[in-house]
Design a protein around this motif. Structure first.
Motif, short mmCIF file in Angstrom:
data_model
loop_
_atom_site.label_atom_id
_atom_site.label_comp_id
_atom_site.label_asym_id
_atom_site.label_seq_id
_atom_site.Cartn_x
_atom_site.Cartn_y
_atom_site.Cartn_z
N UNK A 286 0.86 -1.18 0.00
CA UNK A 286 0.00 0.00 0.00
C UNK A 286 0.90 1.23 0.00
N UNK A 287 1.16 1.79 -1.18
CA UNK A 287 2.10 2.91 -1.28
C UNK A 287 1.52 4.19 -0.67
N UNK A 288 0.21 4.23 -0.45
CA UNK A 288 -0.40 5.43 0.15
C UNK A 288 -0.18 5.48 1.66
N UNK A 289 0.29 4.36 2.25
CA UNK A 289 0.55 4.34 3.70
C UNK A 289 1.91 4.96 3.98
N UNK A 290 1.95 5.82 4.99
CA UNK A 290 3.20 6.55 5.30
C UNK A 290 4.36 5.61 5.65
N UNK A 291 4.06 4.44 6.20
CA UNK A 291 5.12 3.53 6.65
C UNK A 291 5.28 2.33 5.73
N UNK A 292 5.00 2.50 4.45
CA UNK A 292 4.99 1.32 3.57
C UNK A 292 6.35 0.64 3.47
N UNK A 293 7.44 1.41 3.62
CA UNK A 293 8.76 0.78 3.56
C UNK A 293 8.99 -0.13 4.78
N UNK A 294 8.49 0.28 5.94
CA UNK A 294 8.55 -0.59 7.12
C UNK A 294 7.72 -1.85 6.90
N UNK A 316 4.37 -5.09 -6.25
CA UNK A 316 3.16 -4.44 -6.79
C UNK A 316 2.74 -3.33 -5.84
N UNK A 317 3.03 -2.09 -6.22
CA UNK A 317 2.68 -0.95 -5.38
C UNK A 317 1.25 -0.53 -5.72
N UNK A 318 0.34 -0.83 -4.79
CA UNK A 318 -1.09 -0.61 -5.00
C UNK A 318 -1.53 0.73 -4.40
N UNK A 319 -2.75 1.13 -4.70
CA UNK A 319 -3.41 2.33 -4.17
C UNK A 319 -2.70 3.62 -4.59
N UNK A 320 -2.20 3.65 -5.83
CA UNK A 320 -1.56 4.90 -6.30
C UNK A 320 -2.59 6.03 -6.40
N UNK A 324 -0.59 10.53 -1.53
CA UNK A 324 -0.46 11.99 -1.42
C UNK A 324 0.84 12.30 -0.69
N UNK A 325 1.84 12.81 -1.40
CA UNK A 325 3.11 13.14 -0.73
C UNK A 325 2.95 14.38 0.16
N UNK A 326 3.80 14.48 1.18
CA UNK A 326 3.83 15.71 1.99
C UNK A 326 4.43 16.83 1.14
N UNK A 327 3.91 18.01 1.31
CA UNK A 327 4.41 19.14 0.51
C UNK A 327 5.20 20.12 1.39
N UNK A 340 9.17 10.99 2.54
CA UNK A 340 7.72 11.23 2.64
C UNK A 340 7.26 12.40 1.75
N UNK A 341 8.23 13.14 1.21
CA UNK A 341 7.90 14.23 0.29
C UNK A 341 8.04 13.79 -1.18
N UNK A 342 8.43 12.53 -1.39
CA UNK A 342 8.63 12.05 -2.76
C UNK A 342 7.32 12.08 -3.55
N UNK A 343 7.43 12.45 -4.81
CA UNK A 343 6.28 12.29 -5.71
C UNK A 343 6.20 10.83 -6.13
N UNK A 344 5.11 10.48 -6.77
CA UNK A 344 4.94 9.10 -7.24
C UNK A 344 6.02 8.75 -8.27
N UNK A 345 6.37 9.73 -9.11
CA UNK A 345 7.41 9.50 -10.12
C UNK A 345 8.78 9.24 -9.47
N UNK A 346 9.05 9.95 -8.37
CA UNK A 346 10.31 9.73 -7.66
C UNK A 346 10.35 8.33 -7.03
N UNK A 347 9.20 7.89 -6.49
CA UNK A 347 9.14 6.53 -5.94
C UNK A 347 9.34 5.50 -7.04
#
Length: 414
Positions: A286-294, A316-320, A324-327, A340-347
């Motif tokens: 779930x890439x939308x979760x803040x702790x997805x790397x954990x 498979x990175x779901x829920x794109x 919403x990255x932090x701004x 946590x400020x990365x855009x989807x393209x950066x990820x």
């Protein structure tokens, strides 16, 4: 209807410790997850408590002053339950029950309770009961406090210890019975797996509530139970899927979680046989979760434990759609940019560099976004496994027919 459900929620407080290994930010993340677990179990968290300590107090987990503060809050606000983020020792649980005079649970107990609620099949119920019995056995003495065995003296000798020993014997016998029952079911399931033939096997793995069941429904056009709660799926579901005339078996497995109780890993090891026997893993995140790397690290740790970390895997990175990255404001010169400020393209560029472009996908199972790319990559991976396994059975693939036609023309010309 919603109001009625909220009223019926059990009023609960949760607690954890800040240590050298677990800073304040990490504890906040764990307590967020514990609150979601509590909601899943039917509770409403009304307050959080935390304390900074070198290590948990061996008698009461938290310090004396903090326990008194919690006790006062529980009495004043009619709280029914307190849940601690870490597993309590039998002694800690016994002492806290005496002091707080309310239901005292830990993270392990809470997860076991959720599993007990969610277990639908006889197999899942047996596995959960086994885990519960293994958790209960060392804690039985604390359940006989009404006999006041600790006081000693006249009238306090004899029956208490007999009752405890009797219960221990009953629980041990029950554990042995459940283990035998699981062995019997395992043999039946092993026969079922062997009867599935030599089809390529693909398993969905990942943290709980990342969308594995939703993805399963979209790929296999089936109706696996889906809910926005933790551990919606306990029983392994297997479906036959066909992409471009290429059949394979797809299984949806139980979700993983941080601090997963040892008892559950042990009792659910047989369920994880679907993962062990899979040829390809689809690690859903779930890439939308803040702790997805954990979450990824937690899943990898469990895959390591069951000997599956080296299996061929597609991330498979779901829920794109929900990401919403932090701004950071342009005028903000203090805040440092983090992941946590990365855009989807950066990820995308990060993970496609980490695991390889062909082993990373970014999709939305709900909106079917990038779904054709997902199907194509899964097809290619399954196809490679199939060709290796059945080198003389390549008539399944459209390109094989084209090659055969070219070879036939060449031979006729000769």
């Amino acid at each position: 209807m919603l109001e009625k459900e909220i009223i019926n929620f059990e009023k609960t407080v949760i607690a954890g410790v800040i240590t050298q290994e677990q800073d304040e930010e990490k504890l906040s993340e764990y307590l967020d997850e514990l609150e979601f677990l509590t909601f899943t179990a039917g509770g409403e968290v009304v307050k959080r408590f935390s304390q900074k300590m070198e290590r948990p107090n061996p008698k009461t987990f938290l310090g004396t002053g903090k326990i008194e503060q919690i006790h006062l809050y529980i009495k004043e606000n009619d709280i029914k339950t307190i849940i601690f983020d870490d597993e309590l020792t039998p002694a800690q649980q016994k002492n806290l029950n005496k002091i707080l005079d309310c239901k005292v649970l830990d993270r392990t107990n809470l997860i076991l309770d959720i599993f007990a609620q969610r277990a639908e099949t006889s197999y899942a119920r047996t596995q959960v009961e086994l885990a519960q019995c293994q958790y209960l056995l060392p804690r039985l003495s604390g359940m006989w406090t009404h006999l006041e065995r600790q006081r000693g003296g006249i009238g306090m000798r004899g029956p208490g210890e007999t009752e405890i020993e009797t219960d221990r014997r009953i629980v041990r016998d029950r554990i042995a019975l459940l283990k035998d029952k699981i062995k019997t079911i395992d043999k039946q399931m092993s026969v079922q797996r062997s009867n599935r033939g030599a089809l390529v096997r693909v398993a969905l793995v990942g943290y709980t509530n990342v969308g594995k069941s939703t993805l399963m429904n979209v790929i296999s056009k089936s109706e696996v139970f889906v809910e926005n709660k933790l551990f919606a799926t306990l029983d392994t579901t297997v479906r036959k899927v066909v992409i471009k005339n290429l059949p394979f078996l797809l299984s949806d497995t139980v979700g993983f979680i941080r601090k997963l109780p040892t008892q559950l890993i042990e009792s659910f090891k047989s369920t994880l046989d679907e993962v062990r026997e899979a040829d390809l893993l689809l690690h859903v995140v779930d890439i939308s979760h803040a702790d997805f790397e954990d979450h990824i690290a937690s899943v990898n740790n469990i895959l390591q434990d069951i000997g599956c970390i080296d299996k061929q895997t597609i991330m498979v990175f779901n829920k794109i759609d929900a990401y919403k990255p932090l701004t950071i404001d342009e005028d903000d010169l203090i805040t440092e940019k983090t992941s946590r400020h990365y855009t989807l393209e950066e990820w995308k560029s990060t993970w496609m560099a980490n695991v390889g472009e062909h082993n990373a996908l970014f999709i939305s199972a709900v909106n079917k976004e990038n779904f054709e790319e997902f199907r194509e990559k899964v097809y290619q991976a399954v196809r490679e496994i199939h060709i290796t396994r059945f080198p003389y059975n390549n008539f399944l693939y459209p390109e094989y027919k084209d090659n055969m036609a070219v070879e036939k023309e060449d031979s006729e010309e000769e």
